[in-house]
Design a protein around this motif. Structure first.
Motif: not given
Lengths: 501, 230
Positions: B154, B191, B194-195, B197-198, B200-201
């Motif tokens: 994103s 925020y 969370s981003y 973490a995203l 890293r996924q």
């Protein structure tokens, strides 16, 4: 014994009026009785009846009223009863005797009654003073510090003519006010010029004695009064009780100081023995490896050389962790201000810790079970890192080297739960409460190289974060230790990452 | 190479231990044992990098970061663990990176290399691509490839990754990343977490034990990847 209020004064007037009315009634009845006896021609009975009346009044109302009654009885007897009736006459010899008898009995009974009343009043006053002392000593039982003694003692005044009191403690040749203030010389405390006419309040100073002699003094402020005894509390008694209470408090203070000192001595020796062991062991290894490399560099095989170099850097890392632990112990002791706390993701910190563990314990198998993507708590990141590192290291050192250490992160009821599980021999129930103590080392045989600080620090930091730590052992087929840390989640972790982006 | 390095540390043992190694790597070393000596040396000579210990005898190291940064192209702090607040303050003052004491020499060399790359790239226009062994990022076309495989990100994820790549090997503070992603240094750091973490996924083999996007607890993140020379 405070002064009478208007209401009390009114009540005592009323009581006096009552007493006078009673006396009048007795007098009237006696007069009637005498008159009847006289009219039935029983002169001796008549006199005796009057005598009884006068005696009764003397006993009831004291000497003065007794004499009033006796005089009245003489007059009435002379005027109404003895011949010639309704006229005062010079008493005959026969009539002198009743007159003397009336007055004598009034004097005797009145004096007796007065003495009785005095001793009753005396007894009541003494009882009040005793009760005051008893109450004081009872309340002083609860005093723990000398300031408490002073505060409690002041609560007991005013009492009678005692208007106030101050306690001074003997210090460095002078006297220190028990409730704070600067040191006074003995001369400052001596009574100022006592001018009885000018000052409504005087003072009296008494020494306070403890088991080892003079421990201070008490200064009483006293209202002047006419009576030397009745309103004067038992100052000597108060001073003795205060002395005992202060002595006891000072002893208690000294005892707890001793206990604290002993505890800090114990801690010091524990630190020293820990430092000498946990610092020296790695230092010895480093020194040995480094000097070997210096002296025998040529004769060592490349493999040995590499091993020695690896030993040096490994032991350095160990020393670094140990000093970090010592510093952390100091931090816990000093108290951790929560100004250091920020929002931290437990899972992110776990990732950092695992990288360090893999470096320090290569080959150690670790199994992770992580339920969520984020678990945000309020903590200090470096301290949380230390908590998790210590728990995993502890599990590696005390676990079964053949089996993986398990790390489980779950969330429940607003809390993040991080569990570290090993499959070693476990911790016995009686040992479990001890493992969080400073420098406690497990008695178990598998003890390898802990420094007795890891769990103490994990516990101290976890509590500082508002969390809890607990041990479950055994947790699996009679073996293994599980240590669980629970930390309150901040509300932001309710969001899950999956719903983003 | 031949970076010119100013080593500011009052501990002779550190200077003795570091100088020969750094020299063997082709760097030129000048040592200074106090804040005033460091500033004097920096005024006389242009240094590419200052290695600054914060515990100096005559001043708090943080206080001279600003001046030192004006005189040297990059500043790396040598700092103790547990002092995130101090690290953040030093980074806010203009320091480019930090190394936790005690450090291994490989770690220090990696930081020095990253700082050298960064000051080399800071030329106008900057670089348009980041290529490391496993990761390729094209800043213009927003094409991201991990081991050759295309990864869809994103816009916010890309903005964060681009910032990390432009500072590859260096710490990037939460503040810098919040500005990059949200244009607001005071945005909720939740925020950011969370981003990351995203990201890293999508980029890590095991997101719970990242090897690419490392966490610097309490400070920020660091992309652990060195760009290939193109």
């Amino acid at each position: 014994m405070p002064g009478p209020t208007p209401r009390q004064r009114l009540a005592s007037l009323f009581r006096d009026a009552n007493a006078v009315a009673g006396d009048a009634l007795i007098f009237t009845l006696a007069t009637c009785g005498t008159y009847l006896a006289q009219s039935w021609d029983r002169p001796i009975s008549a006199v005796l009846i009057y005598l009884v009346g006068v005696t009764a009044i003397g006993a009831r109302s004291g000497l003065a009223w007794g004499l009033v009654a006796a005089l009245s009885a003489s007059l009435v007897y002379n005027f109404f009863i003895s011949e010639p009736v309704f006229r005062f006459s010079t008493p005959s010899a026969d009539e002198w005797i009743p007159l003397i008898a009336f007055n004598a009995s009034a004097i005797v009974s009145g004096a007796l009654a007065g003495r009785l009343k005095d001793s009753v009043r005396l007894a009541r006053t003494a009882q009040e003073k005793n009760a005051h002392l008893l109450r004081l000593s009872d309340e002083l039982q609860r005093a723990i510090r000398v300031e408490d003694v002073a505060r409690i003692a002041r609560r007991g005044v005013p009492f009678g003519r005692l208007r106030g009191l101050e306690i001074f403690l003997a210090r460095n040749g002078g006297f220190l006010p028990a409730e704070g203030g600067s040191l006074l010389e003995t001369a400052d405390l001596l009574p100022e010029r006592d001018d009885a006419a000018q000052q409504p309040i005087g003072q009296r100073i008494l020494f306070l004695y403890g088991a080892e002699g003079e421990i201070g003094l008490v200064r009483f402020a006293l209202e002047r009064g006419p009576d030397p005894y009745y309103d004067m509390p038992d100052l000597q008694g108060i001073a003795i009780i205060l002395g005992l209470a202060i002595d006891r408090c000072q002893l208690l203070e000294r005892l707890s100081e001793n206990a604290a000192m002993q505890k800090s001595e114990e801690l010091k020796s524990a630190i020293l023995s820990s430092v000498s062991h946990d610092l020296r062991t790695p230092l010895t290894a480093i020194e040995a490896a480094a000097t070997s490399l210096q002296s025998f560099d040529q004769s060592l095989t490349p493999r040995d050389r590499a091993r020695m170099l690896e030993t040096i850097s490994q032991q350095c890392r160990k020393l670094n962790r140990y000093t970090a632990n010592l510093l952390d112990m100091g931090r816990i002791q000093a108290g951790i201000p929560d100004i250091l706390f920020i929002e931290v993701d437990v899972i992110e910190i776990l990732g950092v810790v695992l990288a360090a563990i893999r470096e320090a314990y290569p080959g150690q198998e670790i199994e992770k079970h992580i339920q969520s993507d984020l678990a945000v708590v309020r903590a200090n990141p470096a301290m949380l890192e230390q908590v998790i590192f210590n728990l995993i290291e502890n599990a590696i050192l005390h676990g079964n080297s053949e089996q993986a250490v398990h790390v489980v992160v779950t969330q429940a009821a607003g809390r993040c739960v991080l569990e570290v599980l090993d499959f070693g021999p476990g911790i016995t129930a009686d040992e479990q409460p001890l493992v969080f103590n400073k420098f406690y080392r497990s008695r178990s045989a598998t003890y390898r190289e802990g420094n007795g600080l890891g769990l103490h620090i994990a516990n101290g930091f976890t509590e500082a974060f508002g969390g809890t730590i607990r041990i479950v052992s055994p947790h699996f087929e009679g073996r293994g230790t599980k240590i669980a840390v629970e930390l309150p989640l901040t509300d932001v972790s309710v969001h899950q990452v999956g719903s983003w982006g | 190479m031949g970076m010119n390095i100013l080593l500011v540390d009052d501990e002779p043992a550190i200077v003795t231990a570091l100088s020969p190694v750094l020299q063997s790597q082709g760097y030129r070393i000048t040592a200074a044992e106090s804040a005033s000596a460091a500033l004097k040396a920096a005024e006389l000579e242009q240094f590419d990098l200052a290695l600054l210990d914060l515990g100096l005898p005559d001043a708090d190291g943080v206080e001279i970061i600003g001046k030192l940064k004006e005189l040297c192209r990059a500043v790396i702090i040598l700092s103790a663990r547990h002092q995130e607040a101090e690290k953040v303050r030093a980074l806010d003052e203009g320091a480019d990176d930090y190394v936790n004491k005690p450090f291994g020499i490989e770690e220090l060399l990696a930081r020095i290399r990253a700082a050298g790359r960064r000051s080399g790239m800071a030329a106008p226009g900057g670089s348009t691509r980041f290529v490391s062994e496993e990761l390729q990022v094209d800043f213009a076309t927003r094409d991201v490839r991990l081991l050759g495989e295309e990864i869809r990100l994103s816009p916010k994820e890309f903005a964060l990754l681009e910032t990390l790549c432009r500072h590859a090997g260096q710490v990037v503070t939460h503040r810098k990343l919040l500005i990059a992603g949200w244009n607001d240094p005071h945005a909720d750091s939740q925020y950011l977490r969370s981003y990351v973490a995203l990201l890293r996924q999508k980029l890590e083999y095991d997101a719970s034990e990242p090897r690419l996007i490392l966490t610097e607890p309490g400070v920020g993140y660091r992309l652990e990847a060195s760009p290939r020379a193109e």
